[in-house]
Design a protein around this motif. Structure first.
Motif, PDB file in Angstrom:
ATOM      1  N   GLN A  23      -1.948  -7.733   2.749  1.00 38.93           N
ATOM      2  CA  GLN A  23      -2.933  -6.750   2.286  1.00 38.93           C
ATOM      3  C   GLN A  23      -3.225  -6.854   0.799  1.00 38.93           C
ATOM      4  O   GLN A  23      -4.053  -6.095   0.287  1.00 38.93           O
ATOM      5  CB  GLN A  23      -2.435  -5.332   2.605  1.00 38.93           C
ATOM      6  CG  GLN A  23      -2.182  -5.075   4.078  1.00 38.93           C
ATOM      7  CD  GLN A  23      -3.411  -5.311   4.936  1.00 38.93           C
ATOM      8  OE1 GLN A  23      -4.522  -4.942   4.544  1.00 38.93           O
ATOM      9  NE2 GLN A  23      -3.220  -5.910   6.098  1.00 38.93           N
ATOM     10  N   ASP A  24      -2.572  -7.785   0.099  1.00 41.13           N
ATOM     11  CA  ASP A  24      -2.700  -7.839  -1.364  1.00 41.13           C
ATOM     12  C   ASP A  24      -4.134  -8.085  -1.814  1.00 41.13           C
ATOM     13  O   ASP A  24      -4.651  -7.400  -2.702  1.00 41.13           O
ATOM     14  CB  ASP A  24      -1.791  -8.923  -1.941  1.00 41.13           C
ATOM     15  CG  ASP A  24      -0.318  -8.555  -1.862  1.00 41.13           C
ATOM     16  OD1 ASP A  24      -0.013  -7.429  -1.421  1.00 41.13           O
ATOM     17  OD2 ASP A  24       0.513  -9.396  -2.239  1.00 41.13           O
ATOM     18  N   LEU A  27      -6.464  -5.170  -1.065  1.00 38.75           N
ATOM     19  CA  LEU A  27      -6.177  -4.050  -1.954  1.00 38.75           C
ATOM     20  C   LEU A  27      -6.822  -4.258  -3.318  1.00 38.75           C
ATOM     21  O   LEU A  27      -7.468  -3.350  -3.859  1.00 38.75           O
ATOM     22  CB  LEU A  27      -4.667  -3.880  -2.111  1.00 38.75           C
ATOM     23  CG  LEU A  27      -4.197  -2.839  -3.125  1.00 38.75           C
ATOM     24  CD1 LEU A  27      -4.597  -1.444  -2.692  1.00 38.75           C
ATOM     25  CD2 LEU A  27      -2.677  -2.917  -3.313  1.00 38.75           C
ATOM     26  N   HIS A  31     -10.639  -2.406  -5.527  1.00 40.89           N
ATOM     27  CA  HIS A  31     -10.784  -1.885  -6.889  1.00 40.89           C
ATOM     28  C   HIS A  31     -11.571  -2.825  -7.797  1.00 40.89           C
ATOM     29  O   HIS A  31     -12.128  -2.386  -8.814  1.00 40.89           O
ATOM     30  CB  HIS A  31      -9.403  -1.647  -7.501  1.00 40.89           C
ATOM     31  CG  HIS A  31      -8.583  -0.623  -6.773  1.00 40.89           C
ATOM     32  ND1 HIS A  31      -8.722   0.733  -6.982  1.00 40.89           N
ATOM     33  CD2 HIS A  31      -7.623  -0.763  -5.834  1.00 40.89           C
ATOM     34  CE1 HIS A  31      -7.881   1.390  -6.206  1.00 40.89           C
ATOM     35  NE2 HIS A  31      -7.197   0.508  -5.499  1.00 40.89           N
ATOM     36  N   GLN A 132       6.176  -4.432  -3.922  1.00 46.51           N
ATOM     37  CA  GLN A 132       6.597  -3.046  -4.040  1.00 46.51           C
ATOM     38  C   GLN A 132       6.140  -2.377  -5.328  1.00 46.51           C
ATOM     39  O   GLN A 132       6.048  -1.149  -5.391  1.00 46.51           O
ATOM     40  CB  GLN A 132       8.136  -2.956  -3.976  1.00 46.51           C
ATOM     41  CG  GLN A 132       8.758  -3.593  -2.745  1.00 46.51           C
ATOM     42  CD  GLN A 132       8.363  -2.890  -1.461  1.00 46.51           C
ATOM     43  OE1 GLN A 132       8.113  -1.688  -1.457  1.00 46.51           O
ATOM     44  NE2 GLN A 132       8.305  -3.633  -0.367  1.00 46.51           N
ATOM     45  N   GLU A 133       5.865  -3.190  -6.348  1.00 45.49           N
ATOM     46  CA  GLU A 133       5.583  -2.661  -7.678  1.00 45.49           C
ATOM     47  C   GLU A 133       4.387  -3.374  -8.301  1.00 45.49           C
ATOM     48  O   GLU A 133       3.956  -4.426  -7.831  1.00 45.49           O
ATOM     49  CB  GLU A 133       6.808  -2.851  -8.585  1.00 45.49           C
ATOM     50  CG  GLU A 133       8.039  -2.108  -8.096  1.00 45.49           C
ATOM     51  CD  GLU A 133       9.330  -2.742  -8.584  1.00 45.49           C
ATOM     52  OE1 GLU A 133      10.263  -1.999  -8.918  1.00 45.49           O
ATOM     53  OE2 GLU A 133       9.400  -3.990  -8.613  1.00 45.49           O
ATOM     54  N   ASP A 150       8.198   9.301  -9.694  1.00 45.80           N
ATOM     55  CA  ASP A 150       7.879   7.873  -9.709  1.00 45.80           C
ATOM     56  C   ASP A 150       8.781   7.147 -10.700  1.00 45.80           C
ATOM     57  O   ASP A 150       8.964   7.602 -11.841  1.00 45.80           O
ATOM     58  CB  ASP A 150       6.418   7.642 -10.118  1.00 45.80           C
ATOM     59  CG  ASP A 150       5.447   7.831  -8.963  1.00 45.80           C
ATOM     60  OD1 ASP A 150       5.905   7.939  -7.809  1.00 45.80           O
ATOM     61  OD2 ASP A 150       4.226   7.871  -9.219  1.00 45.80           O
ATOM     62  N   PRO A 206       5.523   1.996  -9.261  1.00 46.67           N
ATOM     63  CA  PRO A 206       5.312   1.749  -7.834  1.00 46.67           C
ATOM     64  C   PRO A 206       3.900   1.267  -7.521  1.00 46.67           C
ATOM     65  O   PRO A 206       2.927   1.663  -8.168  1.00 46.67           O
ATOM     66  CB  PRO A 206       5.572   3.130  -7.204  1.00 46.67           C
ATOM     67  CG  PRO A 206       6.455   3.830  -8.175  1.00 46.67           C
ATOM     68  CD  PRO A 206       6.000   3.365  -9.529  1.00 46.67           C
ATOM     69  N   ARG A 207       3.807   0.436  -6.517  1.00 42.20           N
ATOM     70  CA  ARG A 207       2.519  -0.135  -6.095  1.00 42.20           C
ATOM     71  C   ARG A 207       1.513   0.957  -5.732  1.00 42.20           C
ATOM     72  O   ARG A 207       0.321   0.806  -5.976  1.00 42.20           O
ATOM     73  CB  ARG A 207       2.769  -1.070  -4.917  1.00 42.20           C
ATOM     74  CG  ARG A 207       1.532  -1.695  -4.277  1.00 42.20           C
ATOM     75  CD  ARG A 207       1.966  -2.641  -3.191  1.00 42.20           C
ATOM     76  NE  ARG A 207       0.906  -3.022  -2.290  1.00 42.20           N
ATOM     77  CZ  ARG A 207       0.555  -4.277  -2.034  1.00 42.20           C
ATOM     78  NH1 ARG A 207       1.198  -5.269  -2.616  1.00 42.20           N
ATOM     79  NH2 ARG A 207      -0.408  -4.559  -1.176  1.00 42.20           N
ATOM     80  N   ARG A 208       1.988   2.067  -5.174  1.00 42.45           N
ATOM     81  CA  ARG A 208       1.080   3.142  -4.785  1.00 42.45           C
ATOM     82  C   ARG A 208       0.369   3.759  -5.980  1.00 42.45           C
ATOM     83  O   ARG A 208      -0.630   4.481  -5.808  1.00 42.45           O
ATOM     84  CB  ARG A 208       1.828   4.232  -4.016  1.00 42.45           C
ATOM     85  CG  ARG A 208       2.891   4.966  -4.831  1.00 42.45           C
ATOM     86  CD  ARG A 208       3.538   6.098  -4.045  1.00 42.45           C
ATOM     87  NE  ARG A 208       4.617   6.738  -4.797  1.00 42.45           N
ATOM     88  CZ  ARG A 208       5.867   6.326  -4.805  1.00 42.45           C
ATOM     89  NH1 ARG A 208       6.213   5.263  -4.085  1.00 42.45           N
ATOM     90  NH2 ARG A 208       6.791   6.963  -5.523  1.00 42.45           N
ATOM     91  N   ALA A 209       0.849   3.480  -7.190  1.00 46.30           N
ATOM     92  CA  ALA A 209       0.215   4.019  -8.391  1.00 46.30           C
ATOM     93  C   ALA A 209      -0.957   3.163  -8.872  1.00 46.30           C
ATOM     94  O   ALA A 209      -1.549   3.466  -9.908  1.00 46.30           O
ATOM     95  CB  ALA A 209       1.240   4.150  -9.520  1.00 46.30           C
ATOM     96  N   LEU A 210      -1.318   2.126  -8.107  1.00 44.24           N
ATOM     97  CA  LEU A 210      -2.390   1.234  -8.567  1.00 44.24           C
ATOM     98  C   LEU A 210      -3.685   1.974  -8.890  1.00 44.24           C
ATOM     99  O   LEU A 210      -4.290   1.701  -9.935  1.00 44.24           O
ATOM    100  CB  LEU A 210      -2.635   0.133  -7.530  1.00 44.24           C
ATOM    101  CG  LEU A 210      -3.742  -0.859  -7.891  1.00 44.24           C
ATOM    102  CD1 LEU A 210      -3.395  -1.633  -9.163  1.00 44.24           C
ATOM    103  CD2 LEU A 210      -4.010  -1.826  -6.736  1.00 44.24           C
TER     104      LEU A 210
END
Length: 227
Positions: A23-24, A27, A31, A132-133, A150, A206-210
């Motif tokens: 998914q990289d 993702l 953006h 992950q990050e 976080d 964390p990756r979710r903070a992208l």
């Protein structure tokens, strides 16, 4: 930047030839829709059904079959061996932000080289996306809307100091430097603000903070806020 191979007023996705998750690429493209490949990273792009707007590198890892699928005017060969393909690509992209995939994971030496590139081009906002990050060079002033709890690791590649708000363990009055005090495993208490003196500080979050990091690095520079 004058004479850049790629100029865009919007964020750019840069794909390298290293390890990449399923998914990289999608993702990053969510953006940053313009896609550029660093040398052999073209294989990842073409395999996913994308023809990069440009391929930049010394082409020592660009397969002939992939090269033949590219329009000649999108191929930018840089014939020198004193820099990595990430250096060659990032140094020739003029954009407000670059999201880079395929540069973390697999080989540790390649990851360390990528961190060095972030410092070398500290004036060009770039986020490395890992499994992950995410990793990025911290600008002089940053406000990012992280969630409480976080993990925020601050890793110096050169001696730096600064001030912070929103960290469980503030960095005010500290000198962070390689071989000395580092700032790993800190935690956000909410939105984080950093004022940093000197170049050389990487942030690992964390990756979710992208989305929050993308918004923060794309925002106009703000004046001092941390106390």
């Amino acid at each position: 930047m004058k004479n850049a191979f790629v100029c865009s007023q919007y964020p750019v996705t840069l794909v390298g030839g290293g390890e990449i998750g399923p998914q990289d690429l999608a993702l990053a493209l969510d953006h940053a829709p313009m896609l550029v490949a660093a040398d052999g990273g073209a294989a990842h792009a073409l395999r996913a059904g994308h023809v990069p707007a440009a391929v930049i590198g010394d082409f020592d890892s660009l397969r002939r079959a992939d090269r033949d699928r590219m329009p000649p005017d999108r191929l930018f060969q840089v014939d020198e061996q004193d820099s990595t393909d990430f250096d060659k690509a990032l140094g020739n992209i003029a954009a407000p932000l670059v999201l880079a995939v395929g540069f973390l994971g697999a080989r540790l030496d390649h990851q360390l080289a990528a961190f060095s590139t972030l410092l070398r081009f500290a004036d060009r906002p770039c986020v490395l996306i890992g499994p992950q990050e995410i990793v990025f060079h911290v600008p002089a002033a940053l406000r990012v809307d992280l969630a409480a709890g976080d993990v925020v690791s601050l890793f110096p590649l050169a001696p730096v100091s600064g001030r912070s708000q929103g960290l469980e363990w503030p960095i005010d009055g500290l000198c962070l430097r390689p071989g000395g005090r580092i700032g790993t495993s800190n935690r956000a208490t909410g939105p984080v603000q950093l004022l940093i003196e000197g170049a050389g500080l990487l942030a690992i979050v964390p990756r979710r903070a992208l989305p929050a990091v993308t918004a923060a690095l794309s925002a106009p520079a703000r004046g001092p806020a941390a106390r």
